[in-house]
Design a protein around this motif. Structure first.
Motif, PDB file in Angstrom:
ATOM      1  N   LEU A 235       0.507  -1.156   0.004  1.00 42.18           N
ATOM      2  CA  LEU A 235      -0.201  -0.215   0.026  1.00 42.18           C
ATOM      3  C   LEU A 235       0.511   1.137  -0.275  1.00 42.18           C
ATOM      4  CD1 LEU A 235      -2.480  -0.625   2.922  1.00 42.18           C
ATOM      5  CD2 LEU A 235      -2.626  -0.827  -0.326  1.00 42.18           C
ATOM      6  N   SER A 236       1.975   1.534   0.647  1.00 44.09           N
ATOM      7  CA  SER A 236       3.036   2.908   0.343  1.00 44.09           C
ATOM      8  C   SER A 236       4.094   2.467  -0.285  1.00 44.09           C
ATOM      9  CB  SER A 236       3.741   2.488   1.201  1.00 44.09           C
ATOM     10  OG  SER A 236       5.265   0.831   1.657  1.00 44.09           O
ATOM     11  N   ARG A 238       4.213   3.108  -4.932  1.00 48.75           N
ATOM     12  CA  ARG A 238       4.068   4.624  -5.746  1.00 48.75           C
ATOM     13  C   ARG A 238       4.104   4.098  -7.021  1.00 48.75           C
ATOM     14  NH1 ARG A 238       4.321   9.464  -1.514  1.00 48.75           N
ATOM     15  NH2 ARG A 238       3.549   8.760  -0.245  1.00 48.75           N
ATOM     16  N   PRO A 239       3.268   3.860  -8.010  1.00 49.59           N
ATOM     17  CA  PRO A 239       1.713   3.784  -7.178  1.00 49.59           C
ATOM     18  C   PRO A 239       1.132   2.758  -6.491  1.00 49.59           C
ATOM     19  CG  PRO A 239       1.479   2.968  -9.098  1.00 49.59           C
ATOM     20  CD  PRO A 239       3.389   3.314  -9.103  1.00 49.59           C
ATOM     21  N   PRO A 240       0.508   2.749  -5.022  1.00 49.78           N
ATOM     22  CA  PRO A 240      -0.133   1.895  -4.434  1.00 49.78           C
ATOM     23  C   PRO A 240      -0.293   0.550  -4.773  1.00 49.78           C
ATOM     24  CG  PRO A 240      -1.148   4.496  -3.687  1.00 49.78           C
ATOM     25  CD  PRO A 240      -0.462   4.034  -5.128  1.00 49.78           C
TER      26      PRO A 240
END
Lengths: 314, 314
Positions: A235-236, A238-240
């Motif tokens: 989730l962290s 980028r992109p998630p």
């Protein structure tokens, strides 16, 4: 003449995500998994004229990862052009570790077909070059993969601590971001990547201890933490990388509720929306019937602990 | 004599989670928020005999955080025992920033009632001692909160870049782990906490730039990343802080689909299961109607950008 091998997917209880720099497809973290039994890949290889040919379910599919893997093997061993036919009895590319069972079966079949006579440890290290988690599917039961050799080893045989896994398929679509791409993105862009590597080493050491003790409750806590810490890393990025869907979340909620109600079950999720509920065998029927009633659940499979990759026809 | 103040909750686009060591309730990270308009807290204070009394919705509720806050204020100012009556027109303790609007309204009411004559910056720093994000609700529009003073400041007035927020309530239950407890756990146990602090500083600087440029698309990407990176921190906390429910996930999916289809909308989620869809005003009706059809959605509220805390009766 041809050789057919079978191998099973495995699911990590202490997760692996991310590679080291350089060649050899070396994982950035150790991992600890269980090999399943009912899900499997069956792969047949035979010498061919001209160039390599790869068929998935009898359809030509010259997968670049497989072709690159064959080229890599030929730098080490004398292997003729091959026809590879492979099929899974479960959805591929959807977070169910089809690349793990696939490269374990392929490596095992080539070893027999070409009479290389390799040890299981060497097969594991070779399978790893195709897919990091394939190193573990060479072995059955509880399996550890750690450096510096990055050959997997069996920690417990399937019969030594039988667990049941309910595999909940919430989408059989191929994922948009394959694991290899996702791992590279996480390493390049997530502020959490260095801490992920460090914390996973500690989780791995604890995992080995808990498996040796057969401590289900503590292993349940550790495995859920490792899973969520890996998805946190995703989730962290980028992109998630958000691999969950609505039914994934509903299954997590249901499994947490069953766990809080005293049932011996925990969840784990890999790079996809499928949920694996790992439980003691006596809890399996209730876990299965609860999960298959959840809206959005397409299919529920049940697996025990399986054996490592093996030759079934030659 | 009594004084009544109103304040609105705010939602952070660049998130705040975690405190510094020591006194004063200093945030570990800067943050950037928008203050809403239709959701509000109304708080009346008046001098009392004996000791402080706190009422929520006319029910006695001697909230320890409010009592501790009053004790803290009295170390700085001459404040008599007070009767505090407060009410929200939205669910409290459920991830809708009721503590932000609550402490902003309370601080503003006490300033007027006790004739302290404090500046907005000082009110912001005082409100922060009650709840970190309350510092921002003293101001309207786009609001920044950063050190070393940790007094918020307005970045844009509400009229300078009007955005609409659709607040989707998926559960009005109080959350099991309040934010203050959760922040302490994250700092103590998450391997990701130091990297969270560092990466949020960079996100904050970028956020200020994007708001100044009114760049909706880039702000949307940044805000979703900041939200997911905060929830990643929460998931990596031990025990894991999983504030989402199934409807939360369904809303995330729907908002991502609307964004990919070209609608100017992004999601953000605080420490709770509610989803806030921030959009350009022309997209609001479609966003609202899509979200209110999702299974598990209890209530949908619409808010524009609001003003800071103010006195409404004295």
């Amino acid at each position: 003449m041809s050789t057919t091998a079978q191998a099973h997917p495995n699911i990590a209880l202490v997760k692996y995500w991310g590679k080291q720099d350089g060649t050899g497809n070396l994982p950035a973290t150790p991992s600890l998994s269980i090999t399943l039994d009912t899900l499997q890949t069956t792969t047949t290889v035979e010498a061919a004229q001209g160039s390599d040919r790869v068929y998935f379910d009898d359809k030509a599919a010259d997968d670049p990862k497989i072709l690159a893997f064959l080229a890599e093997l030929r730098r080490l061993y004398d292997i003729p052009p091959l026809t590879v036919r492979t099929q899974n009895n479960f959805p591929a590319g959807a977070g169910l570790a089809s690349s793990a069972s696939g490269f374990a079966a392929l490596t095992t079949a080539i070893d027999a077909e070409c009479e290389l006579g390799l040890s299981r440890g060497t097969l594991s290290a070779l399978a790893r070059m195709g897919s990091g988690s394939a190193a573990r599917s060479i072995f059955g039961g509880f399996v550890a993969l750690e450096g510096p050799a990055w050959e997997a080893r069996q920690v417990l045989a399937p019969t030594e601590w039988p667990l049941t896994t309910i595999v909940v398929i919430t989408s059989s679509e191929q994922k948009r971001i394959p694991s290899t791409t996702g791992m590279t993105l996480s390493k390049q862009t997530s502020p959490y990547f260095p801490a992920w590597v460090t914390s996973t080493r500690a989780d791995f050491d604890l995992g080995l201890l808990l498996v040796a003790r057969r401590d289900f409750d503590a292993l349940a806590e550790l495995a859920e933490q490792s899973c969520l810490t890996m998805h946190a890393l995703m989730l962290s990025t980028r992109p998630p990388l958000l691999y969950w869907n609505t039914a994934t979340m509903a299954c997590i909620e249901a499994i947490r509720e069953m766990g809080q109600a005293g049932l011996s079950v925990f969840f784990t999720i890999d790079a996809g929306p499928q949920v694996k509920a790992v439980c003691l065998p006596q809890a399996a029927e209730e876990v299965r019937s609860t999960l298959q009633q959840i809206s959005g659940v397409e299919q529920v499979l049940t697996a025990g602990l399986g054996n490592g990759a093996s030759i079934c026809l030659s």
